[in-house]
Design a protein around this motif. Structure first.
Motif, PDB file in Angstrom:
ATOM      1  N   ALA A  40      96.270   5.807  90.198  1.00 27.41           N
ATOM      2  CA  ALA A  40      97.299   6.671  90.542  1.00 27.41           C
ATOM      3  C   ALA A  40      98.578   5.741  90.242  1.00 27.41           C
ATOM      4  O   ALA A  40      99.566   6.316  89.690  1.00 27.41           O
ATOM      5  N   TYR A  41      98.699   4.601  90.424  1.00 25.34           N
ATOM      6  CA  TYR A  41      99.557   3.719  90.264  1.00 25.34           C
ATOM      7  C   TYR A  41      99.719   3.554  88.808  1.00 25.34           C
ATOM      8  O   TYR A  41     100.994   3.565  88.147  1.00 25.34           O
ATOM      9  N   ALA A  42      98.698   3.344  88.110  1.00 27.90           N
ATOM     10  CA  ALA A  42      98.964   3.612  86.437  1.00 27.90           C
ATOM     11  C   ALA A  42      99.532   4.701  85.944  1.00 27.90           C
ATOM     12  O   ALA A  42     100.447   4.639  84.919  1.00 27.90           O
ATOM     13  N   ASP A  43      98.900   5.815  86.513  1.00 27.40           N
ATOM     14  CA  ASP A  43      99.622   6.986  86.214  1.00 27.40           C
ATOM     15  C   ASP A  43     101.337   7.471  86.511  1.00 27.40           C
ATOM     16  O   ASP A  43     101.978   7.783  85.826  1.00 27.40           O
ATOM     17  N   PHE A  44     101.833   6.475  87.481  1.00 23.06           N
ATOM     18  CA  PHE A  44     102.888   6.706  88.137  1.00 23.06           C
ATOM     19  C   PHE A  44     103.799   5.804  87.015  1.00 23.06           C
ATOM     20  O   PHE A  44     104.793   6.238  86.487  1.00 23.06           O
ATOM     21  N   MET A  45     103.297   4.517  86.526  1.00 16.64           N
ATOM     22  CA  MET A  45     104.063   3.758  85.665  1.00 16.64           C
ATOM     23  C   MET A  45     104.018   4.464  84.133  1.00 16.64           C
ATOM     24  O   MET A  45     105.129   4.367  83.566  1.00 16.64           O
ATOM     25  N   THR A  46     103.089   4.971  83.898  1.00 17.46           N
ATOM     26  CA  THR A  46     103.213   5.676  82.579  1.00 17.46           C
ATOM     27  C   THR A  46     104.143   6.857  82.552  1.00 17.46           C
ATOM     28  O   THR A  46     104.864   6.907  81.531  1.00 17.46           O
TER      29      THR A  46
END
Length: 239
Positions: free
Chosen positions: A8-14
């Motif tokens: 979820a964090y990676a998706d947010f950063m993307t």
């Protein structure tokens, strides 16, 4: 502890990176290109809506009614597909040349597609001699006629304050000269069959926007190119 939060964090950063990249691109883009992009997406909204933009002065039946075209290709009949393709072709042309949205527009109805371009964009000041952009527009009109085998009506319009002086007796002759100049170029330089084209002069009787609009003089002084199917030649109301 579950590692699902990392996804979820990676998706947010993307998403954030994409957002900041978009902001940077918009900040680096000049105003003309922004207007062209705005007009491009606005045309998509009009095409996929069965509600035409409201304008108390737009008494042209083509401007008043924009038929809904289903974006799902398998639900379109052949006529709708052709109409949709012409609209997309014209939109891409306007966007590629960064033509400001206030100076042009595309709409469609159940018989054809309408492209309108302001006189200032097409013609040199106080004349019917074409600008460089004007030649590009006419060449695109020729390409559409060749590719889609459509007929064309060219409509000349003037703004309320124009008189036609000094070269034309009235705004009727001026609007006729604008439409005729376009027709002549299309037929002579495009090698288009003259039986496929016609011109109409409206002077200032069919304004696109009311006089209260601060840009009415520019927007109403225009030429319209209406592409339509051969079988509706005698059924076009008001041309």
């Amino acid at each position: 502890m579950s590692g699902s939060w990392k996804v979820a964090y990676a998706d947010f950063m993307t998403a954030m990176m994409a957002f900041f990249l978009l902001m940077w691109i918009l900040n680096m883009t000049n105003e003309e290109t922004k207007e062209g992009l705005a007009g491009y997406f606005a045309l998509d909204a009009n095409l996929l809506s069965n509600i035409a933009p409201s304008s108390p002065m737009a008494n042209n039946t083509v401007i008043q009614r924009v038929d809904k075209l289903d974006a799902r290709e398998f639900k379109m009949n052949e006529v709708e597909k052709s109409t949709h393709s012409i609209v997309q072709t014209l939109k891409q042309f306007l966007m590629a040349d960064a033509v400001p949205s206030y100076a042009s527009g595309v709409s469609s109805d159940n018989t054809g597609v309408l492209l309108h371009v302001t006189g200032d964009l097409l013609f040199q000041p106080n004349s019917v001699a074409f600008t460089d952009t004007g030649y590009k527009v006419l060449d695109e009109v020729i390409e559409v006629m060749r590719k889609y085998k459509v007929y064309l009506v060219v409509r000349g319009h003037t703004a309320k304050g124009e008189t036609g002086a000094p070269d034309y007796p009235s705004k009727w002759e001026l609007s006729s000269a604008r439409a005729t100049a376009a027709i002549r170029y299309i037929v002579e330089h495009g090698k288009i069959d003259p039986t496929l084209v016609r011109s109409v002069a409206y002077a200032d009787t069919r304004p696109l926007v009311p006089e209260s609009d601060p840009d009415s003089a520019v927007k109403n002084r225009r030429v319209e190119f209406y592409f339509h199917r051969p079988e509706v030649m005698t059924n076009i109301v008001g041309y």
